[in-house]
Design a protein around this motif. Structure first.
Motif, PDB file in Angstrom:
ATOM      1  N   ARG A  81       0.874  -1.161   0.000  1.00 12.47           N
ATOM      2  CA  ARG A  81       0.000   0.000   0.000  1.00 12.47           C
ATOM      3  C   ARG A  81       0.916   1.216   0.000  1.00 12.47           C
ATOM      4  NH1 ARG A  81      -5.046   1.150   0.471  1.00 12.47           N
ATOM      5  NH2 ARG A  81      -5.648  -0.870   1.271  1.00 12.47           N
ATOM      6  N   VAL A  82       0.821   2.010  -1.068  1.00 14.02           N
ATOM      7  CA  VAL A  82       1.665   3.205  -1.198  1.00 14.02           C
ATOM      8  C   VAL A  82       1.096   4.278  -0.286  1.00 14.02           C
ATOM      9  CG1 VAL A  82       2.622   4.897  -2.779  1.00 14.02           C
ATOM     10  CG2 VAL A  82       2.186   2.580  -3.575  1.00 14.02           C
ATOM     11  N   ALA A  92       5.036   6.569  -9.130  1.00 13.89           N
ATOM     12  CA  ALA A  92       5.283   5.902 -10.410  1.00 13.89           C
ATOM     13  C   ALA A  92       6.514   4.997 -10.311  1.00 13.89           C
ATOM     14  CB  ALA A  92       5.453   6.928 -11.515  1.00 13.89           C
ATOM     15  N   GLN A  93       7.552   5.456  -9.615  1.00 13.61           N
ATOM     16  CA  GLN A  93       8.758   4.638  -9.427  1.00 13.61           C
ATOM     17  C   GLN A  93       8.444   3.400  -8.599  1.00 13.61           C
ATOM     18  OE1 GLN A  93      11.517   7.292  -7.534  1.00 13.61           O
ATOM     19  NE2 GLN A  93      11.921   8.469  -9.405  1.00 13.61           N
ATOM     20  N   ILE A  94       7.646   3.586  -7.547  1.00 14.82           N
ATOM     21  CA  ILE A  94       7.274   2.456  -6.679  1.00 14.82           C
ATOM     22  C   ILE A  94       6.465   1.437  -7.469  1.00 14.82           C
ATOM     23  CG2 ILE A  94       5.866   1.795  -4.693  1.00 14.82           C
ATOM     24  CD1 ILE A  94       6.723   4.459  -3.380  1.00 14.82           C
ATOM     25  N   ASN A 107      -3.428   0.016  -3.706  1.00 15.84           N
ATOM     26  CA  ASN A 107      -3.973   1.324  -4.091  1.00 15.84           C
ATOM     27  C   ASN A 107      -3.252   1.865  -5.316  1.00 15.84           C
ATOM     28  OD1 ASN A 107      -1.620   1.753  -2.646  1.00 15.84           O
ATOM     29  ND2 ASN A 107      -2.311   3.673  -1.761  1.00 15.84           N
ATOM     30  N   ARG A 108      -3.301   1.101  -6.373  1.00 16.20           N
ATOM     31  CA  ARG A 108      -2.643   1.488  -7.624  1.00 16.20           C
ATOM     32  C   ARG A 108      -3.251   2.750  -8.197  1.00 16.20           C
ATOM     33  NH1 ARG A 108       0.739  -0.895 -11.212  1.00 16.20           N
ATOM     34  NH2 ARG A 108       0.860  -2.767  -9.959  1.00 16.20           N
ATOM     35  N   GLY A 109      -4.559   2.901  -8.141  1.00 15.29           N
ATOM     36  CA  GLY A 109      -5.224   4.104  -8.623  1.00 15.29           C
ATOM     37  C   GLY A 109      -5.343   4.110 -10.130  1.00 15.29           C
TER      38      GLY A 109
END
Length: 113
Positions: A81-82, A92-94, A107-109
């Protein structure tokens, strides 16, 4: 785990039966716990130990702030979970590194993939 129905939810469209509220009425059978009335949650009722605290997908959540933190995550049992405080560029890097390591991101979105 048993689902507890909200009193008189079937009478109103706007009230979902899944949202429990404690009944307050003086004649309420549920409040008085009359035999045959709908069950009322009490202390001691909990979810199963093997499911408790997990994401509905079955994974343990791991909060991530930096791409480096992804290396210690087990893809079999844990999901990413970011953190909400992470900006767009770092998120974006993660996500890119999580895809490389084949990790599930909760939670990619709506990112452009």
């Amino acid at each position: 785990m048993k689902d507890f129905k909200r009193e008189d939810a079937h009478k109103h469209k706007r009230v979902s039966s899944g949202s429990w509220r404690s009944p307050n009425g003086t004649h309420s059978d549920i409040r008085r716990e009359v035999k045959g009335a709908a069950p009322k949650p009490k202390a001691g009722r909990r979810t199963d130990k093997d499911v408790r605290g997990k994401h509905p997908s079955g994974y343990d959540e791991v909060l991530v702030n930096r791409p480096v933190e992804l290396e210690d995550i087990d893809p079999e049992t844990e999901a990413v979970r970011v953190s909400g405080t992470v900006g767009g560029k770092k998120k974006a890097q993660i996500l890119e590194k999580a895809d490389e390591l084949e990790l599930k991101v909760l939670n990619r979105g709506d990112t452009d993939e």
